[in-house]
Design a protein around this motif. Structure first.
Motif, short mmCIF file in Angstrom:
data_model
loop_
_atom_site.label_atom_id
_atom_site.label_comp_id
_atom_site.label_asym_id
_atom_site.label_seq_id
_atom_site.Cartn_x
_atom_site.Cartn_y
_atom_site.Cartn_z
N PRO A 112 0.79 -1.23 0.00
CA PRO A 112 0.00 0.00 0.00
C PRO A 112 0.83 1.28 0.00
CG PRO A 112 -0.92 -1.60 1.53
CD PRO A 112 0.40 -2.16 1.08
N SER A 113 1.96 1.29 0.69
CA SER A 113 2.75 2.51 0.76
C SER A 113 3.37 2.86 -0.58
CB SER A 113 3.86 2.38 1.82
OG SER A 113 4.78 1.36 1.46
N ASN A 114 3.59 1.86 -1.45
CA ASN A 114 4.11 2.10 -2.79
C ASN A 114 3.01 2.41 -3.78
OD1 ASN A 114 7.16 1.42 -3.54
ND2 ASN A 114 6.60 0.14 -1.80
N SER A 117 -2.07 6.25 -3.05
CA SER A 117 -1.87 7.61 -2.52
C SER A 117 -2.70 7.85 -1.26
CB SER A 117 -2.27 8.64 -3.57
OG SER A 117 -3.67 8.64 -3.78
N LYS A 126 -0.79 15.35 -1.92
CA LYS A 126 -0.11 14.34 -1.13
C LYS A 126 1.03 13.78 -1.96
CE LYS A 126 -2.58 11.69 1.51
NZ LYS A 126 -3.52 10.66 2.01
N TRP A 128 4.02 10.59 -2.23
CA TRP A 128 4.46 9.27 -1.78
C TRP A 128 5.47 8.72 -2.77
CZ3 TRP A 128 0.52 10.24 -4.87
CH2 TRP A 128 0.20 9.36 -5.90
N THR A 129 6.08 7.58 -2.44
CA THR A 129 7.19 7.04 -3.24
C THR A 129 6.86 5.65 -3.75
OG1 THR A 129 8.80 8.31 -1.97
CG2 THR A 129 9.63 6.41 -3.20
#
Length: 419
Positions: A112-114, A117, A126, A128-129
């Motif tokens: 989810p973190s990749n 968003s 926002k 993110w990476t």
């Protein structure tokens, strides 16, 4: 059922998911982490908004043309192509200039973190990476409000592709092509069109649920790249394009040289149907899937290839002689609704011939410039046939928000092949 029992069941489901999910069995994550990073970070800004766009030209099938209340990334359907090299890190910013919640789901990552968003409210942004460890072509789309309404946001045009150039890649002339569907409350069907005179149509959930799209778009418009069909009984499909062709202007046509390798990133945005992709008068090599741990993509020779909805395929083709070739979704109903485009094979083609919005920055371009997409690639920046090496392992390639988030009006060619 009381809250304690519900909580216990939820925890049990999560535990079972963690135990049996392939994400935690070591295979996908270990393969991803095995890819050596390039040390390059690329920056991309996607701008979400709602716009009225034209989705069909004025022709016999759609009298007066069709306009639609769309949702878009960077002003257009589809959103801009994002191109990076395998092993790059990509820093995405989603800026919401629309009136409702938007978000992004990238199919090119794991976790989810990749990938996600998260919700971005109107007027907010926002960042993110994403770690682009897997080579190939991947779908991205709006995830709406935590998936509530994701079907409508995709159907309204919020989608695009991220291209991750594999480490082992040969040069080719590359093109971006996205198929999508429109479910329009104001479209009365073939030869009727939009009866309203002052308002554009909007998403029709009834047509969506019963799978009755009014149009199939190619890069944002039905029959965008098809001037007409028929030799005896001629049916003009895009009169302005036909006029350009008759005047000898092929700016908005796909032009290739006979015998050159071309690469097509075919995206099936849906939201309901995939694409049975075929080149009339041509054969294709498909580079979908790879042996785990390798840095290339396997090739399969085909005549027609099915691209599942919500996916993208890397299609390679060589057009052996001069003439007209036609890329189609071989679902014939979809061809009538707009799912086709013409390719002109001519010895006059150059590496800089691309319809606006279809150029894909190749590996060599990325190595030299660091940008993912641009409104117009300067001619001659990358010598023809140059494939380039890996991106620098120490530098940070940072493209500006404008370059990295072009509105979709990209032009000209590039280099690459998966091998």
């Amino acid at each position: 059922m009381n809250k304690a029992i519900i909580a216990g069941l939820a925890a049990g489901v999560l535990v079972v998911g963690l135990v049996f999910s392939p994400l935690f069995n070591g295979s996908p994550l270990s393969a991803a982490s095995a890819t050596n990073g390039t040390g390059v970070t690329r920056h991309v800004t996607l701008i979400a908004s709602e716009e009225v766009v034209q989705v069909a030209p004025d022709n016999a099938l759609h009298p007066g043309g069709i306009t639609y209340n769309a949702m878009v990334f960077n002003g257009t359907i589809p959103g801009p192509v994002v191109a990076v090299n395998q092993g790059d890190t990509v820093e995405f910013t989603l800026r919401n200039e629309g009136n409702v919640i938007h978000s992004v789901d990238f199919h090119a990552g794991i976790g989810p973190s990749n990938v996600l968003s998260g919700n971005v409210a109107s007027g907010e942004e926002k960042t993110w990476t994403l770690h682009a460890n897997t080579g190939g072509a991947f779908f991205y789309h709006c995830g709406a409000d935590g998936l509530n309404g994701v079907w409508e946001h995709i159907a309204n045009g919020m989608y695009g592709a991220i291209i991750v150039h594999p480490t082992k890649e040969k040069p080719a002339k590359e093109f971006y092509m996205v198929f999508g569907e429109i479910y329009n409350s104001e479209d009365g069907g073939p030869f009727v069109g939009d009866n309203s005179t002052d308002t554009a149509g909007s998403f029709d959930i009834g047509k969506f649920i019963t799978n009755q799209p009014d149009l199939v778009l190619t890069n944002g418009m039905s029959h965008k790249y098809v001037p007409q069909v028929g030799e005896v009984a001629k049916l003009p499909l895009n009169p302005p394009l036909l006029e350009e062709m008759q005047a000898g202007n092929l700016t908005n046509f796909f032009k290739v040289k006979p015998g050159e390798l071309t690469r097509w990133y075919i995206v099936a945005a849906g939201p309901n149907d995939g694409v049975s992709f075929h080149f009339i008068s041509g054969m294709i090599d498909v580079r979908d899937g790879s042996v785990r741990g390798t840095t290339g993509r396997q090739a399969t020779q085909e005549e027609t290839w099915y691209v599942p909805v919500g996916s993208a395929s890397v299609i390679e083709a060589v057009f052996p002689e001069e003439g007209i070739y036609v890329g189609v979704d071989h679902n014939m109903a979809d061809v009538v609704k707009g799912g086709a485009f013409a390719v002109v094979a001519t010895n006059d083609a150059t590496e800089d011939d691309h319809p606006p919005g279809t150029w894909v920055p190749g590996k060599a371009w990325l190595n030299e410039n660091g940008s993912m997409s641009t409104e117009e690639r300067p001619t001659g920046t990358v010598p023809e046939g140059t494939s380039g090496g890996n991106a620098t392992s120490t530098g940070t390639a940072t493209s500006t928000g404008q370059n990295a988030t072009a509105s979709g009006n990209n032009t000209t060619s590039s280099n690459s092949t998966t091998g």
